[in-house]
Scaffold this motif. Structure first.
Motif, PDB file in Angstrom:
ATOM      1  N   ALA A 114       0.848  -1.201   0.000  1.00 15.89           N
ATOM      2  CA  ALA A 114       0.000   0.000   0.000  1.00 15.89           C
ATOM      3  C   ALA A 114       0.876   1.241   0.000  1.00 15.89           C
ATOM      4  O   ALA A 114       1.917   1.270   0.657  1.00 15.89           O
ATOM      5  N   PRO A 115       0.485   2.281  -0.722  1.00 16.14           N
ATOM      6  CA  PRO A 115       1.276   3.517  -0.713  1.00 16.14           C
ATOM      7  C   PRO A 115       1.230   4.171   0.671  1.00 16.14           C
ATOM      8  O   PRO A 115       0.237   4.065   1.387  1.00 16.14           O
ATOM      9  N   ALA A 116       2.313   4.851   1.004  1.00 13.30           N
ATOM     10  CA  ALA A 116       2.435   5.440   2.344  1.00 13.30           C
ATOM     11  C   ALA A 116       1.375   6.503   2.610  1.00 13.30           C
ATOM     12  O   ALA A 116       0.972   6.724   3.754  1.00 13.30           O
ATOM     13  N   ASP A 117       0.891   7.155   1.541  1.00  9.38           N
ATOM     14  CA  ASP A 117      -0.064   8.263   1.762  1.00  9.38           C
ATOM     15  C   ASP A 117      -1.522   7.814   1.683  1.00  9.38           C
ATOM     16  O   ASP A 117      -2.427   8.623   1.554  1.00  9.38           O
ATOM     17  N   LEU A 118      -1.721   6.518   1.755  1.00  4.95           N
ATOM     18  CA  LEU A 118      -3.079   5.991   1.674  1.00  4.95           C
ATOM     19  C   LEU A 118      -3.943   6.425   2.846  1.00  4.95           C
ATOM     20  O   LEU A 118      -5.094   6.832   2.674  1.00  4.95           O
ATOM     21  N   TYR A 119      -3.383   6.350   4.028  1.00  2.69           N
ATOM     22  CA  TYR A 119      -4.160   6.447   5.271  1.00  2.69           C
ATOM     23  C   TYR A 119      -4.633   7.861   5.575  1.00  2.69           C
ATOM     24  O   TYR A 119      -3.861   8.807   5.533  1.00  2.69           O
ATOM     25  N   LEU A 120      -5.910   7.997   5.897  1.00  2.05           N
ATOM     26  CA  LEU A 120      -6.475   9.315   6.179  1.00  2.05           C
ATOM     27  C   LEU A 120      -6.808   9.525   7.641  1.00  2.05           C
ATOM     28  O   LEU A 120      -7.020  10.641   8.098  1.00  2.05           O
ATOM     29  N   MET A 121      -6.864   8.453   8.389  1.00  2.95           N
ATOM     30  CA  MET A 121      -7.391   8.546   9.752  1.00  2.95           C
ATOM     31  C   MET A 121      -6.278   8.531  10.790  1.00  2.95           C
ATOM     32  O   MET A 121      -6.451   9.052  11.881  1.00  2.95           O
ATOM     33  N   THR A 122      -5.172   7.899  10.459  1.00  4.18           N
ATOM     34  CA  THR A 122      -4.061   7.800  11.414  1.00  4.18           C
ATOM     35  C   THR A 122      -2.775   8.301  10.771  1.00  4.18           C
ATOM     36  O   THR A 122      -2.633   8.307   9.554  1.00  4.18           O
ATOM     37  N   LYS A 123      -1.852   8.696  11.622  1.00  2.00           N
ATOM     38  CA  LYS A 123      -0.520   9.034  11.142  1.00  2.00           C
ATOM     39  C   LYS A 123       0.313   7.774  11.031  1.00  2.00           C
ATOM     40  O   LYS A 123       0.075   6.795  11.745  1.00  2.00           O
ATOM     41  N   SER A 124       1.304   7.819  10.210  1.00  2.00           N
ATOM     42  CA  SER A 124       2.260   6.726  10.183  1.00  2.00           C
ATOM     43  C   SER A 124       2.975   6.662  11.522  1.00  2.00           C
ATOM     44  O   SER A 124       3.293   7.702  12.117  1.00  2.00           O
ATOM     45  N   PRO A 125       3.242   5.460  12.026  1.00  2.00           N
ATOM     46  CA  PRO A 125       4.008   5.360  13.278  1.00  2.00           C
ATOM     47  C   PRO A 125       5.298   6.178  13.207  1.00  2.00           C
ATOM     48  O   PRO A 125       5.704   6.775  14.211  1.00  2.00           O
ATOM     49  N   LYS A 126       5.895   6.242  12.031  1.00  2.00           N
ATOM     50  CA  LYS A 126       7.144   7.025  11.906  1.00  2.00           C
ATOM     51  C   LYS A 126       6.898   8.495  12.209  1.00  2.00           C
ATOM     52  O   LYS A 126       7.749   9.165  12.779  1.00  2.00           O
ATOM     53  N   ASP A 127       5.736   9.025  11.794  1.00  2.93           N
ATOM     54  CA  ASP A 127       5.442  10.445  11.963  1.00  2.93           C
ATOM     55  C   ASP A 127       4.615  10.740  13.210  1.00  2.93           C
ATOM     56  O   ASP A 127       4.282  11.893  13.480  1.00  2.93           O
ATOM     57  N   SER A 128       4.264   9.707  13.936  1.00  2.63           N
ATOM     58  CA  SER A 128       3.401   9.940  15.102  1.00  2.63           C
ATOM     59  C   SER A 128       4.269  10.433  16.263  1.00  2.63           C
ATOM     60  O   SER A 128       5.490  10.323  16.231  1.00  2.63           O
ATOM     61  N   PRO A 129       3.622  10.983  17.297  1.00  2.00           N
ATOM     62  CA  PRO A 129       4.377  11.646  18.371  1.00  2.00           C
ATOM     63  C   PRO A 129       5.435  10.754  19.003  1.00  2.00           C
ATOM     64  O   PRO A 129       5.267   9.535  19.083  1.00  2.00           O
ATOM     65  N   ASP A 130       6.482  11.355  19.486  1.00  2.00           N
ATOM     66  CA  ASP A 130       7.564  10.611  20.118  1.00  2.00           C
ATOM     67  C   ASP A 130       7.340  10.401  21.617  1.00  2.00           C
ATOM     68  O   ASP A 130       8.203   9.855  22.312  1.00  2.00           O
ATOM     69  N   THR A 131       6.208  10.874  22.090  1.00  2.00           N
ATOM     70  CA  THR A 131       5.857  10.538  23.473  1.00  2.00           C
ATOM     71  C   THR A 131       4.508   9.844  23.461  1.00  2.00           C
ATOM     72  O   THR A 131       3.653  10.123  22.620  1.00  2.00           O
ATOM     73  N   SER A 132       4.358   8.938  24.400  1.00  2.00           N
ATOM     74  CA  SER A 132       3.125   8.158  24.447  1.00  2.00           C
ATOM     75  C   SER A 132       1.995   8.967  25.066  1.00  2.00           C
ATOM     76  O   SER A 132       2.225   9.960  25.758  1.00  2.00           O
ATOM     77  N   ASP A 133       0.757   8.532  24.792  1.00  2.00           N
ATOM     78  CA  ASP A 133      -0.390   9.006  25.562  1.00  2.00           C
ATOM     79  C   ASP A 133      -0.777   7.908  26.529  1.00  2.00           C
ATOM     80  O   ASP A 133      -0.680   6.726  26.204  1.00  2.00           O
ATOM     81  N   GLU A 134      -1.218   8.293  27.716  1.00  2.00           N
ATOM     82  CA  GLU A 134      -1.667   7.285  28.669  1.00  2.00           C
ATOM     83  C   GLU A 134      -3.116   7.544  29.048  1.00  2.00           C
ATOM     84  O   GLU A 134      -3.502   8.664  29.357  1.00  2.00           O
ATOM     85  N   LEU A 135      -3.887   6.460  28.987  1.00  2.00           N
ATOM     86  CA  LEU A 135      -5.319   6.583  29.209  1.00  2.00           C
ATOM     87  C   LEU A 135      -5.764   5.666  30.342  1.00  2.00           C
ATOM     88  O   LEU A 135      -5.158   4.621  30.583  1.00  2.00           O
ATOM     89  N   GLU A 136      -6.837   6.079  30.978  1.00  2.00           N
ATOM     90  CA  GLU A 136      -7.565   5.148  31.831  1.00  2.00           C
ATOM     91  C   GLU A 136      -8.968   5.022  31.268  1.00  2.00           C
ATOM     92  O   GLU A 136      -9.669   6.014  31.085  1.00  2.00           O
ATOM     93  N   LEU A 137      -9.353   3.796  30.975  1.00  2.00           N
ATOM     94  CA  LEU A 137     -10.671   3.541  30.404  1.00  2.00           C
ATOM     95  C   LEU A 137     -11.521   2.839  31.445  1.00  2.00           C
ATOM     96  O   LEU A 137     -11.128   1.795  31.962  1.00  2.00           O
ATOM     97  N   GLU A 138     -12.689   3.392  31.696  1.00  2.57           N
ATOM     98  CA  GLU A 138     -13.567   2.757  32.674  1.00  2.57           C
ATOM     99  C   GLU A 138     -14.731   2.070  31.970  1.00  2.57           C
ATOM    100  O   GLU A 138     -15.363   2.659  31.095  1.00  2.57           O
ATOM    101  N   PHE A 139     -14.987   0.832  32.351  1.00  2.00           N
ATOM    102  CA  PHE A 139     -16.059   0.040  31.741  1.00  2.00           C
ATOM    103  C   PHE A 139     -17.174  -0.241  32.746  1.00  2.00           C
ATOM    104  O   PHE A 139     -16.913  -0.432  33.930  1.00  2.00           O
ATOM    105  N   GLN A 140     -18.391  -0.262  32.250  1.00  4.84           N
ATOM    106  CA  GLN A 140     -19.503  -0.824  33.011  1.00  4.84           C
ATOM    107  C   GLN A 140     -20.279  -1.759  32.102  1.00  4.84           C
ATOM    108  O   GLN A 140     -20.618  -1.394  30.976  1.00  4.84           O
ATOM    109  N   SER A 141     -20.539  -2.951  32.572  1.00  5.80           N
ATOM    110  CA  SER A 141     -21.225  -3.967  31.753  1.00  5.80           C
ATOM    111  C   SER A 141     -20.587  -4.114  30.380  1.00  5.80           C
ATOM    112  O   SER A 141     -21.276  -4.272  29.373  1.00  5.80           O
ATOM    113  N   GLY A 142     -19.292  -4.035  30.349  1.00  5.82           N
ATOM    114  CA  GLY A 142     -18.567  -4.325  29.116  1.00  5.82           C
ATOM    115  C   GLY A 142     -18.495  -3.195  28.114  1.00  5.82           C
ATOM    116  O   GLY A 142     -17.957  -3.372  27.027  1.00  5.82           O
TER     117      GLY A 142
END
Lengths: 355, 355, 355, 355
Positions: free
Chosen positions: C181-209
Motif C-alpha cells: 500500500a502507498p504510504a499516503d493511503l491512510y487518512l485517519m491515522t498518522k504513520s508510526p514514523k510520523d506519530s508523536p515521540d511521546t506516548s499518551d496514557e489513558l484510563e478507560l472505565e467500563f460498566q457492563s462491558g
C-alpha cells in the motif's frame, strides 16, 4: 422429451442405488422417448462403501434425528453422471429436482464441484418449462399426448425418494404438519404392530468404524461384504426400525415435514455409537462429535465435494483408527437394544471401575 | 454410626426424589442409630420443576445417549442438604458416594458452591473408614453387630440409583461390558415383549419449552401440574420406553458400563425435539444445540451450580421463549412415535413448502 | 438520476456516521439532480451506542483480524433508511453497492428483515444499468453530461469506505495482493514514523462491558458520553493505531484484499479483552468466546437483524453483567500497551496467586 | 540437595531451550551438590521444529493473547527427561514447580503420559519440604548453609521463565494487577522508545504452514534452518515486538497476572495468519480455527501428549498442506505490518474481485 423437442441430443442416465424400480421398463421408456443413449448404472456397492460408510463413521444425523438417506445419495448419483457427461462430452447436465427443495442445490453443487465447465439445466427453474407445466395436470396431459408412462397415481398423494438407505415421504397430504401419516405409507418396514413377535439378535463386527461382518446369532446367518451387510440389516430392520416423522430446516431456512424409514442405518447408528464410545478416548470423542455435527450439516446442504467436507471426512476417518470390535444387539418391534460389546482396542478397564 | 462412634452429633437427611423407598422405615433406622435429628424431605416437585424441566429445554443428553437422570438429581439433593446444614449450623457434611464414581464429585462441587464454609466428609476416601471396611463382608458384619438393616441382598448383584426420572444399574455382574443384562433387572418399565399390545396416544402441550399439559387421547386422562405430568409420562413409559445399555466416559476419564431406564424423560425428549424444531429459527437452533452439548457435559460432571452452567442455562431458557405448541405421539413396545404437531408460534409455512 | 429519468419520485437519504463529508454540498447535489426530498441524518450517537458498543462487548473480530468497521455500519444506515421509507410510503429502496461485494448482501438482508414488503433495487445488478455503464469512463461521461460532481479522482486509484469507526481501502492498485500500500493511503491515522515521540496514557472505565469514561492521565482530559469517548479514542489512535493489511474471505467465498485503519476500535478491543478476562469466570469466557466468533461471522455476512444474531447479542450482553472496572494503557507508535487494571468485580485473588 | 540428604542417588538434568544461562556453571553446581550424573541437553532445534512449528501452524493463542511460550516448552523438556530417566532406570522424577501454578500439572501430565511407570516427586507439595522452607528466607538460609548459589537477587523481585520463544514475568511486585511493570523488566526486547528509528523489512517463506526461509530485504540477510530462522526473528523482534501484560485464567481456574515478551513468535503469528487466509478455503479455515482454540487450551493445560492433542495436531497439520507462499512485512517500534503476500497455492482471484 421437451429437451428433445428443443433439438438437443439427449443421453439419459439412471442410477440404481437400491430403489425398487424396474430398470428395463425405464430403459425402454427412455429409448421410446428418443434418448440417443441410455445409461443404467448399478451404484449400490459404491453407495454403501463410499457414502454410507463415512456417514456411519460420523454418526451422521441432521438436527438430531434425520439420518441423511437422501442427502448422501445425491453426490453418489452425481459423481457417475459427471463421469458419463465427461466421457460423452456433454455440455449440459439436466436434473428433475424442483425449485424449492434441497436436492437441486445438492445436485448442482456436486456437478459444479466435479465438472466446473458443465452447465446445469434445471427445468423447474426455467420459465418456458414451469409456465407450460403449471401443475400436475399439465404434466399428465403432456405425458398422455406423448404416451409417456407416469408413476404418480392417485393412490399415493405424496412424493417419495427411495434408495438402499431409506425412503422419504413428503408433500401432498403430509404437508400439513398436524396430519398423521397414513398407516399404509411405509414401504420398507413393517409396522411394529405387525412385525414379528420374537426378536432377532445380531453381532456386528467393526473395523476402523465400519461394519465388516454381521451375524444373526439365532440362525447363524452371516454377511461380510458391504452391500450384503447393509442389505441384511435392512432386512432385519423390517421389525419396524427407523421410522421417524419430523419437521426439519431446509438449507434455505424453510421448514419442511418429512417422514423417513431407515432400517439398516438406524441399527448401524446404535451399534457404531456403542463401539465408538467403548474404544475412543473421551476427549477425542468430544472433538469428533463437534466435527460430526458439521459433517451432517455440510452433507445435508449439498457440500459433499467441498474442501471443508473433504477436510472433515479426513479428520473423522482419522478418529476411527481404533474403532474395532463387536457389538451384540437385539431388534424387536421397532427398537434396537444394545446387549453387550467387546473389543481388542477397548479402553474400558474393569479393574478400575469396581468400587 | 461410625460418625457417632467418633463423637459427632449426627443429623440425617434423606431426600424423597421419587425413589421407591419406605421413608418411615428409614426414619426409624436413623433414629435407632442415634441420629440427633432426622430430615426426610419431599423434593419431588422441585426436582421436576427446577432440574428436570431445564434438562428438557436443553434436550440434555450426555454422549448422545444418557439422559442424566442421576446427574441432575445430585444438585437437587445437595441444595436442600445445604439449606439444612446452614439452618442447623452444621460444620461438616457427609455423603456415602464411593471414591471412584462421578457422584462424589457432583455432590461435593454442589456443596462447596452453595456453602463454601462447610467441610465435606467422604467416608469412602478416609483411610480409617476404608481400611476398616475392606469390602462388602466387613460392612455386613458391622451392620449385623449394630443391628443395622441393609438393602443389598444376594438377589441383586449390582448397584442401583433410583429417582423419579430414572433408575441406573451398574457394577457387579454388569461390570463385564460383554455380559448381557438379566431380563429381570428393570424395575421401572416392562419389557417390550410384556408391554401392552395396544399403543397409548398422547398430546403433550408445551409452553416456553416445558410441558404444561399431557392428555391421553384414548381415555382423555389429563394432567397439568409438573409432578403429575412427569409421573403420568413415567406410567405411560412402562411400555418399555427408555431402556439403554451404554458404556460412558466418567468425569475422570475412566469408562463405565451403565444400564438406564428413563421412561418419562425419553418421551419428553422426543416431543420437545419435535416442537422445538417446529418453532425455532434454524440458526438459533444450531447455536442452542452447541450450548446444550456443553450443558450436558457440565451437568454430568457436577457443575450445576457453576457460573458457566448458570450462564448456559440462562441462554438455553432464552432460546425457548417461543417453544409453544402441541405434539401428538404414540407409545408402543418401547418406542415413541411422533404423529403430528401444531403451534401458534410455528415457523412452518405450508404455502412455501409445496413445490 | 437514472431513476428519475425512468419516472420515479426519488427521495435521497444520506447517513452521517462520522465520515468526513460536506453534507451541505451533498444536499445541494441531490436537490440539483431532482430529488423530491433530501434526508441527511446524523446517526453518529446511535452508531456508537447501538452498533459499536455491542461489537466491543463481543470483542468482535472477523477472521482473527478485521474489526468489522464497515459491516456494523450497514445495519445502522439501513435501519434509518427503512424508517424513512416507511414514513414516506416508499415502495422501493435503492442502494449503490456493486454486485461483487459483501455490502449489497448486508444492506439487502437488513432491509428485508426490517421491512419485508419493500423491494430493493440494486442498480449494479440491473442489465439496463450495467450495460449502459460498462466502466468508470461511462459513468464519468454520464456525470459530466448531467453536471454531477464525482468524488473519484485520479489521485486515489482505489475505493474507500469511511465512518466513525474506520476507513477501509480496497480495489484499484490494491487488488494485487502482493503490491504494498502507498504510504499516503491512510487518512485517519498518522504513520508510526510520523506519530508523536511521546506516548499518551489513558484510563478507560467500563460498566457492563462498555466504556463509560476515558481519562488521559497525562493532561486529565476526560470524556464520558459514548460519542465523545469514541471520538476521543480515535484522536488518540492517531499514533498509528489499528492499521492492518489483510486478505479476507467474503461471504460468497471469494477472497478480497483490504486495508483498514480502526484507531479507536483497536484501543477498545485491547482494553475490553483485559477487563473482561479480569472479571469473567474462565469457563463463561470460553463459551462467550465461541459465541463471539459466531457473532462476528453473522455481522460480517450481513445478518445483524436475523433471529440468530439477536439471540447471540442477547447471550453476549448477559455475559457482560460484571465486566466493570478500569484499565490503564499507553498508546505509542501504533501500539497499545496494557499497563494495569482494577475492578470491584475482579475475580483475581492476590492471596491465592502467591506461591 | 535435600533429595541427597534423604539417601537418593540424584541425576540432574538441565535442558537448553534457549534461555540465557551459563550451563558450565550449572554443571559445576550440580556436581558440587553431589549429583551422580549431570545431563545438560541442547534441545533448541527440536524445541523449534517439534513444538514451536506446530504452534505456528495452529496460530496458537491462549485466551486471545498469550502465545504459550512456557506451555510448549514443558513437553519438550519432559520428553528428554523421560528418555534419560528410562535410560538410567530411574524410579522417580522430580521437578521444582510450585503447588499453585500450571507448570507442575503440565510437567507431570507429560511425564505420566510418556512413562506411566515412573513416580513424580513434587517437593513443593511434600509437607516435609514446604514445612521446612516456609518462604524465601528459609530457602536462602539453606542455600547459604550448603553454599548453593541462588539466582534470585533483590534486584528482580519477580519470577521469570525464559526460553528461545519468550520470557514470562510474574509474582512479586507484579502480583498486584494494578501495578505497572517497571520499564527495566524486559530482557529480550528493547522498549519501543529505544528501538531503532528505521524499520526492518522481511520476507518470510512458508511451506505447509511453517517458515522455511526468512530474508531481510534491506540487507539481504537470509536464514533457512528452523533454529536460525527463529533466532533471527527474535533478533528482529528486538524492535519491541510482542510485549503483553495480561491476566490469564490458569488451569485450575485461578487468575494470574503475567507479562510476556515473545518477539519471534509474534512476527510469525502475523505472517502465518496472513499466508493461511490467502491459501486456505474459507470454511476449512473456520473449522481449523475452532480446532486451534482447543489446541491452545490443551497445550496451556499441559495435555500435549494426550490422545486429543495428538488428534488435534494431526487435523491441524492436515489443514496446512497448501499453506505455501511468501509474506512481506515490516517491523517497527513494537509493531508488525503485513505489506503483501504471494503464493503458488493462492485461492485469491484478482479477476473475480474487481467490481
Amino acid at each position: 422429451k421437451m429437451s428433445k423437442e428443443q433439438g438437443y441430443d439427449v443421453i439419459t442416465y439412471l442410477a440404481d442405488i437400491g430403489q425398487d424400480e424396474d430398470f428395463e421398463v425405464a430403459r425402454k421408456k427412455a429409448e421410446k422417448l428418443g434418448a440417443k443413449k441410455v445409461y443404467i448404472e448399478d451404484l449400490r456397492k459404491e453407495f454403501v462403501q463410499d457414502f454410507i460408510w463415512p456417514a456411519v463413521q460420523a454418526n451422521a444425523v441432521y438436527e438430531d434425528r434425520y439420518l441423511l438417506g437422501t442427502s448422501i445419495a445425491r453426490p453418489c448419483i452425481a459423481r457417475r453422471q459427471v463421469e458419463i457427461a465427461r466421457k460423452e462430452g456433454a455440455e449440459y447436465i439436466s436434473h428433475g429436482a424442483t425449485g424449492k427443495g434441497n436436492d437441486q442445490i445438492r445436485f448442482e453443487l456436486s456437478c459444479y464441484a466435479l465438472y466446473p465447465e458443465v452447465k446445469v439445466i434445471a427445468p423447474w427453474r426455467i420459465p418456458e418449462f414451469y409456465n407450460r407445466f403449471k401443475g400436475r395436470i399439465d404434466l399428465m396431459e403432456f405425458a398422455k399426448k406423448y404416451d409417456i408412462p407416469v408413476p404418480v397415481t392417485p393412490k399415493a398423494p405424496w412424493s417419495m425418494d427411495a434408495n438402499l438407505m431409506h425412503i422419504s415421504y413428503e408433500s401432498g397430504i403430509l404437508e400439513n404438519p398436524k396430519s398423521h401419516a397414513p398407516a399404509d405409507l411405509y414401504l420398507m418396514t413393517k409396522s411394529p404392530k405387525d412385525s414379528p413377535d420374537t426378536s432377532d439378535e445380531l453381532e456386528l463386527e467393526f473395523q476402523s468404524g465400519v461394519p465388516v461382518k454381521v451375524t444373526n446369532t439365532k440362525d447363524n446367518t452371516s454377511k461380510s461384504s458391504p452391500l450384503e451387510i447393509y442389505s441384511y440389516l435392512n432386512e432385519i430392520g423390517k421389525h419396524g426400525v427407523g421410522r421417524i416423522d419430523i419437521v426439519e430446516n431446509r438449507f434455505i431456512g424453510m421448514k419442511s415435514r418429512g417422514i423417513y424409514e431407515t432400517p439398516g442405518g438406524t441399527i448401524l447408528l446404535s451399534a457404531h455409537l456403542d463401539i465408538e464410545t467403548f474404544t475412543m478416548d473421551k476427549e477425542v470423542r468430544r472433538i469428533k462429535q463437534g466435527l460430526s455435527v458439521r459433517f451432517s450439516e455440510l452433507v445435508y446442504n449439498g457440500f459433499w465435494y467441498s474442501p471443508e467436507c473433504d477436510y472433515v471426512r479426513h479428520c473423522i476417518a482419522k478418529s476411527q483408527e481404533n474403532v474395532d470390535g463387536k457389538v451384540q444387539l437385539s431388534v424387536f418391534k421397532g427398537q434396537v437394544y444394545i446387549l453387550g460389546r467387546e473389543s481388542p482396542k477397548s479402553l474400558y478397564n474393569e479393574d478400575l471401575v469396581s468400587p
